[in-house]
Scaffold this motif. Structure first.
Motif, PDB file in Angstrom:
ATOM      1  N   ARG A   8       0.742  -1.178   0.184  1.00 29.95           N
ATOM      2  CA  ARG A   8       0.217   0.102   0.057  1.00 29.95           C
ATOM      3  C   ARG A   8       0.904   1.168   0.053  1.00 29.95           C
ATOM      4  O   ARG A   8       0.519   2.227  -0.779  1.00 29.95           O
ATOM      5  N   GLU A   9       1.961   1.338   0.816  1.00 28.53           N
ATOM      6  CA  GLU A   9       2.876   2.507   0.950  1.00 28.53           C
ATOM      7  C   GLU A   9       3.820   2.854  -0.709  1.00 28.53           C
ATOM      8  O   GLU A   9       4.144   3.622  -0.570  1.00 28.53           O
ATOM      9  N   SER A  10       3.952   1.594  -0.948  1.00 32.75           N
ATOM     10  CA  SER A  10       5.087   1.585  -2.027  1.00 32.75           C
ATOM     11  C   SER A  10       4.197   1.714  -3.504  1.00 32.75           C
ATOM     12  O   SER A  10       4.812   1.936  -4.762  1.00 32.75           O
TER      13      SER A  10
END
Length: 66
Positions: free
Chosen positions: A37-39
């Protein structure tokens, strides 16, 4: 036949040591989901740049082959 069963069972026993218990696996899956999700913001920008770079590298090679 019983000997074959025990041989297969005892040879598969060390493989169970490499598999984490389900409660640890749940934490691992949660960590992977957070990482993905963050990348996703970085990958959405990097993929067009990388594909453009591959096209610039491969186009002269394809012209030589033709």
């Amino acid at each position: 036949m019983l000997d074959l069963f025990f041989a297969a069972a005892l040879s598969a026993m060390p493989l169970t040591l490499y598999l984490p218990p389900l409660r640890s696996l749940n934490l691992f899956v949660q960590t992977v989901e957070i990482f993905v999700r963050e990348s996703s913001g970085y990958t959405s920008r990097a993929i067009p740049i990388l594909s453009f770079g591959f096209r610039r590298i491969l186009s002269p090679l394809l012209q030589i082959i033709r």
